[in-house]
Design a protein around this motif. Structure first.
Motif, PDB file in Angstrom:
ATOM      1  N   TRP A   1       0.313  -3.134  -4.373  1.00  0.00           N
ATOM      2  CA  TRP A   1       1.183  -4.315  -4.420  1.00  0.00           C
ATOM      3  C   TRP A   1       2.527  -4.004  -3.778  1.00  0.00           C
ATOM      4  O   TRP A   1       3.147  -4.869  -3.164  1.00  0.00           O
ATOM      5  N   HIS A   2       2.977  -2.765  -3.909  1.00  0.00           N
ATOM      6  CA  HIS A   2       4.291  -2.385  -3.375  1.00  0.00           C
ATOM      7  C   HIS A   2       4.245  -1.829  -1.956  1.00  0.00           C
ATOM      8  O   HIS A   2       5.201  -1.996  -1.207  1.00  0.00           O
ATOM      9  N   HIS A   3       3.135  -1.159  -1.586  1.00  0.00           N
ATOM     10  CA  HIS A   3       3.092  -0.444  -0.307  1.00  0.00           C
ATOM     11  C   HIS A   3       1.889  -0.772   0.571  1.00  0.00           C
ATOM     12  O   HIS A   3       1.719  -0.136   1.611  1.00  0.00           O
ATOM     13  N   GLY A   4       1.040  -1.687   0.181  1.00  0.00           N
ATOM     14  CA  GLY A   4      -0.140  -1.999   0.986  1.00  0.00           C
ATOM     15  C   GLY A   4      -1.083  -0.810   1.081  1.00  0.00           C
ATOM     16  O   GLY A   4      -1.400  -0.177   0.084  1.00  0.00           O
ATOM     17  N   TYR A   5      -1.503  -0.492   2.311  1.00  0.00           N
ATOM     18  CA  TYR A   5      -2.425   0.621   2.519  1.00  0.00           C
ATOM     19  C   TYR A   5      -1.722   1.973   2.536  1.00  0.00           C
ATOM     20  O   TYR A   5      -2.365   3.009   2.646  1.00  0.00           O
ATOM     21  N   VAL A   6      -0.418   2.009   2.443  1.00  0.00           N
ATOM     22  CA  VAL A   6       0.320   3.269   2.503  1.00  0.00           C
ATOM     23  C   VAL A   6       0.388   3.875   1.100  1.00  0.00           C
ATOM     24  O   VAL A   6       1.388   3.772   0.397  1.00  0.00           O
TER      25      VAL A   6
END
Length: 110
Positions: free
Chosen positions: A65-70
């Protein structure tokens, strides 16, 4: 070895949805002060789940939710170690990305 379904259960999707409102700080172990204040004031200082599998899912969902795929590799490994698959990881992150995109589109309409 039993095969794990490529999709999540209703309960697991609920964990992903609830993680939307969790802060990154919810992934850290609460300190003594937080724990004491939670005890005194009846607050839940940390939304950790008792079930290790669901907690691994919550952690991936919060990070996504905060960083996507990272997401750090060790968190993805923790997710896999809890019994989830790469396909389920992709499904979670793709779903979160689609939700975020829909929210952005909705904001631009108004």
């Amino acid at each position: 070895m039993p095969t794990v379904p490529a999709t999540l259960t209703s309960l697991e999707w609920l964990v992903v949805a609830l993680a939307k409102h969790d802060r990154l700080s919810s992934l850290r172990t609460p300190g003594r002060l937080s724990t004491a204040l939670g005890t005194v004031f009846g607050m839940r200082p940390n939304p950790w789940l008792a079930d290790e599998r669901l907690e691994a899912l919550r952690r991936i969902a919060v990070l996504s939710w905060h960083h996507g795929y990272v997401v750090e590799g060790r968190e993805v490994e923790r997710f896999r170690a809890a019994g989830f698959t790469d396909a389920q990881y992709e499904q979670v992150v793709d779903s979160i990305g689609a939700d975020q995109m829909a929210q952005r589109k909705e904001r631009f309409r108004h």
